[in-house]
Design an enzyme around this catalytic site. Structure first.
Site, PDB file in Angstrom:
ATOM      1  N   LEU A 197      44.096  10.143  15.516  1.00  0.00           N
ATOM      2  CA  LEU A 197      44.012   8.115  15.388  1.00  0.00           C
ATOM      3  C   LEU A 197      45.269   7.568  14.865  1.00  0.00           C
ATOM      4  CD1 LEU A 197      41.838   5.703  15.481  1.00  0.00           C
ATOM      5  CD2 LEU A 197      40.448   7.088  13.447  1.00  0.00           C
ATOM      6  N   ALA A 205      41.698  14.173   8.567  1.00  0.00           N
ATOM      7  CA  ALA A 205      40.442  15.054   8.581  1.00  0.00           C
ATOM      8  C   ALA A 205      40.544  16.856   8.894  1.00  0.00           C
ATOM      9  CB  ALA A 205      39.347  14.638   9.767  1.00  0.00           C
ATOM     10  N   THR A 220      39.415  19.473  12.038  1.00  0.00           N
ATOM     11  CA  THR A 220      38.347  18.897  12.746  1.00  0.00           C
ATOM     12  C   THR A 220      38.761  20.191  13.900  1.00  0.00           C
ATOM     13  OG1 THR A 220      41.050  18.121  14.333  1.00  0.00           O
ATOM     14  CG2 THR A 220      39.475  16.250  13.291  1.00  0.00           C
ATOM     15  N   TYR A 265      31.664  22.304  10.664  1.00  0.00           N
ATOM     16  CA  TYR A 265      32.240  20.695  10.781  1.00  0.00           C
ATOM     17  C   TYR A 265      30.852  20.076  10.370  1.00  0.00           C
ATOM     18  CZ  TYR A 265      34.637  16.885  13.178  1.00  0.00           C
ATOM     19  OH  TYR A 265      34.400  15.843  13.889  1.00  0.00           O
ATOM     20  N   LYS A 318      31.648  16.777   7.758  1.00  0.00           N
ATOM     21  CA  LYS A 318      31.795  15.260   7.132  1.00  0.00           C
ATOM     22  C   LYS A 318      30.389  14.573   7.368  1.00  0.00           C
ATOM     23  CE  LYS A 318      34.899  13.716   9.720  1.00  0.00           C
ATOM     24  NZ  LYS A 318      35.328  13.359   9.483  1.00  0.00           N
ATOM     25  N   TRP A 356      34.537  12.670  21.084  1.00  0.00           N
ATOM     26  CA  TRP A 356      35.485  12.334  21.968  1.00  0.00           C
ATOM     27  C   TRP A 356      36.453  12.291  21.953  1.00  0.00           C
ATOM     28  CZ3 TRP A 356      32.113  14.688  26.972  1.00  0.00           C
ATOM     29  CH2 TRP A 356      30.596  15.266  26.559  1.00  0.00           C
TER      30      TRP A 356
HETATM   31  P1  NDP Z   1      43.293  15.223  14.548  1.00  0.00           P
HETATM   32  O1  NDP Z   1      43.135  16.830  14.136  1.00  0.00           O
HETATM   33  O2  NDP Z   1      44.087  14.788  15.648  1.00  0.00           O
HETATM   34  O3  NDP Z   1      44.025  14.631  13.254  1.00  0.00           O
HETATM   35  C1  NDP Z   1      43.548  14.758  12.028  1.00  0.00           C
HETATM   36  C2  NDP Z   1      45.088  14.836  10.779  1.00  0.00           C
HETATM   37  O4  NDP Z   1      44.627  15.072   9.769  1.00  0.00           O
HETATM   38  C3  NDP Z   1      46.189  15.198  10.868  1.00  0.00           C
HETATM   39  O5  NDP Z   1      47.120  14.816  11.177  1.00  0.00           O
HETATM   40  C4  NDP Z   1      46.429  16.096   9.747  1.00  0.00           C
HETATM   41  O6  NDP Z   1      47.289  16.479   9.521  1.00  0.00           O
HETATM   42  C5  NDP Z   1      45.632  15.959   8.685  1.00  0.00           C
HETATM   43  N1  NDP Z   1      45.489  16.087   8.081  1.00  0.00           N
HETATM   44  C6  NDP Z   1      43.973  17.695   7.382  1.00  0.00           C
HETATM   45  N2  NDP Z   1      44.162  17.547   6.325  1.00  0.00           N
HETATM   46  C7  NDP Z   1      45.038  16.549   5.920  1.00  0.00           C
HETATM   47  C8  NDP Z   1      44.922  16.806   4.320  1.00  0.00           C
HETATM   48  N3  NDP Z   1      44.429  17.197   2.944  1.00  0.00           N
HETATM   49  N4  NDP Z   1      45.667  15.246   3.832  1.00  0.00           N
HETATM   50  C9  NDP Z   1      45.944  14.864   5.126  1.00  0.00           C
HETATM   51  N5  NDP Z   1      45.895  14.344   5.832  1.00  0.00           N
HETATM   52  C10 NDP Z   1      45.573  15.878   6.297  1.00  0.00           C
HETATM   53  O7  NDP Z   1      41.986  14.740  14.128  1.00  0.00           O
HETATM   54  P2  NDP Z   1      41.680  12.709  15.148  1.00  0.00           P
HETATM   55  O8  NDP Z   1      42.559  11.924  15.036  1.00  0.00           O
HETATM   56  O9  NDP Z   1      41.432  13.548  16.864  1.00  0.00           O
HETATM   57  O10 NDP Z   1      40.336  12.826  14.383  1.00  0.00           O
HETATM   58  C11 NDP Z   1      40.326  11.469  13.598  1.00  0.00           C
HETATM   59  C12 NDP Z   1      38.677  11.457  12.622  1.00  0.00           C
HETATM   60  O11 NDP Z   1      38.023  11.032  13.959  1.00  0.00           O
HETATM   61  C13 NDP Z   1      38.613  12.431  11.944  1.00  0.00           C
HETATM   62  O12 NDP Z   1      37.850  12.117  11.148  1.00  0.00           O
HETATM   63  C14 NDP Z   1      38.068  13.039  13.307  1.00  0.00           C
HETATM   64  O13 NDP Z   1      36.839  14.399  12.620  1.00  0.00           O
HETATM   65  C15 NDP Z   1      36.920  12.242  14.058  1.00  0.00           C
HETATM   66  N6  NDP Z   1      36.732  12.979  15.005  1.00  0.00           N
HETATM   67  C16 NDP Z   1      37.314  13.480  15.516  1.00  0.00           C
HETATM   68  C17 NDP Z   1      36.839  13.786  17.114  1.00  0.00           C
HETATM   69  C18 NDP Z   1      38.342  14.279  17.962  1.00  0.00           C
HETATM   70  O14 NDP Z   1      37.084  14.580  19.326  1.00  0.00           O
HETATM   71  N7  NDP Z   1      38.859  14.799  17.835  1.00  0.00           N
HETATM   72  C19 NDP Z   1      35.448  13.748  17.525  1.00  0.00           C
HETATM   73  C20 NDP Z   1      34.466  13.103  16.414  1.00  0.00           C
HETATM   74  C21 NDP Z   1      35.212  12.075  15.904  1.00  0.00           C
HETATM   75  P3  NDP Z   1      48.450  18.304  10.002  1.00  0.00           P
HETATM   76  O15 NDP Z   1      48.336  18.358  10.882  1.00  0.00           O
HETATM   77  O16 NDP Z   1      49.277  17.512   8.845  1.00  0.00           O
HETATM   78  O17 NDP Z   1      47.274  19.009   8.785  1.00  0.00           O
END
Ligand code: NDP
Length: 284
Positions: free
Chosen positions: A12, A61, A63, A126, A130, A151
């Site tokens: 995102l 997050a 994830t 998870y 959340k 998703w």
């Molecule tokens: P990603 O896993 O692609 O990205 C999550 C990001 O969070 C990573 O860049 C990670 O960085 C960063 N992160 C982790 N821990 C920390 C921390 N302590 N401080 C700062 N940054 C941190 O997730 P998405 O973009 O796919 O998800 C975006 C949102 O959508 C989230 O809230 C997720 O819960 C929600 N969501 C996602 C779904 C999915 O299918 N992916 C479905 C439904 C909801 P690094 O890699 O360096 O650890």
């Protein structure tokens, strides 16, 4: 207006960076986990003290849905204490927060799309973290938008679409779960919806309705449907067999049904949503 995007290297976060040039009126600060660790309360406060921030979009997050079952503390600190730190800092600095949550707050026992007020009952760690993260935001500030989505896939990061294309290049046949129903969400469409909320919130003539909103692409799919459409659009020839969830056991249980009712976000912000098939085609 200055917009902080946390978790900027995730799917995102990268999708927001992808469309940021459409919003030249805003200054964006994109902070990866290295730039700003949201679980570090002191760092978060310092970041807000030293940067003027009007809006924070929390795309950070934990994830890893299955890994969360054995990394409970880590999932909790990122998904609960992280949003809490951001909510407190936003409140102290008069900033608004857009926090992203998930369809996994529901248990999937419904037979009609979930509205924002339906009863939550996460099946795994998870989803529980959340949901607790949502509550941490609600308990610590008033000017928040929580967006539940499902998703998520995109051209960025790791996701189902990329996994399917990789597996198809390695194997002749695949078995994909067909009894979990939901809606794929293109991260770029989600980013666009978030930015529409930001823009509308700046409009002094409209009254802002803070709270929880659902967003996904339109339409219904099983993971099997999603996979076969990915292969069809990419002209990939592969044998795909639909299977039940029980034939593909995972550490975390997943909701069998997680369609989200998007009437509230459409009516409140006038957001038009593409079907998942249309959006998938554009992504590919
Ligand atoms: P990603 O896993 O692609 O990205 C999550 C990001 O969070 C990573 O860049 C990670 O960085 C960063 N992160 C982790 N821990 C920390 C921390 N302590 N401080 C700062 N940054 C941190 O997730 P998405 O973009 O796919 O998800 C975006 C949102 O959508 C989230 O809230 C997720 O819960 C929600 N969501 C996602 C779904 C999915 O299918 N992916 C479905 C439904 C909801 P690094 O890699 O360096 O650890």
């Amino acid at each position: 207006m200055v917009i902080l995007v946390t978790g900027a290297s995730g799917q995102l976060g990268q999708a927001i960076q992808f469309i940021a040039s459409n919003y030249l009126e805003f200054k964006f600060i994109f902070a990866s986990s290295e730039d700003l660790d949201i679980i570090n309360q002191e760092r978060v406060n310092y970041f807000f003290d030293t940067n003027r921030i009007d809006f924070c979009i929390n795309a950070a997050a934990y994830t890893a849905v299955d890994k969360a079952e054995s990394e409970i503390e880590k999932a909790e600190s990122i998904n609960v204490f992280g949003p809490k730190n951001l909510a407190v800092a936003c409140k102290n600095h008069n900033a608004k927060l857009i926090h992203i949550s998930t369809d996994f707050v529901f248990d999937g026992s419904s037979s009609k799309p979930y509205s924002e007020t339906d009863t939550t009952n996460p099946l795994g760690i998870y989803g529980k973290t959340k949901l607790d993260g949502e509550q941490a935001v609600i308990d610590n500030m008033n000017e928040y938008f929580i967006i539940r989505t499902s998703w998520v896939y995109s051209q960025f990061g790791n996701n189902f679409m990329k996994t399917m294309l990789r597996l198809a290049s390695e194997r002749d046949s695949l078995s994909i779960v067909s009894d979990q129903i939901g809606s794929p969400t293109n991260a770029v469409d989600l980013a666009g919806a978030i930015m529409q909320i930001v823009v509308k919130s700046q409009d002094s003539t409209s009254s802002i309705q803070y709270g929880i909103y659902n967003f996904s692409n339109e339409g219904i799919a099983s993971w099997y449907d999603f996979a076969t459409e990915i292969f069809r659009i990419n002209n990939v020839t592969i044998n795909v067999t639909p299977i039940v969830s029980e034939a593909f056991p995972t550490p975390a249980k997943r909701p069998k049904y997680s369609l989200l009712d998007k009437s509230k976000i459409k009516n409140t912000f006038g957001i038009e949503i593409k079907t998942w098939q249309e959006s998938l085609l554009q992504t590919i």
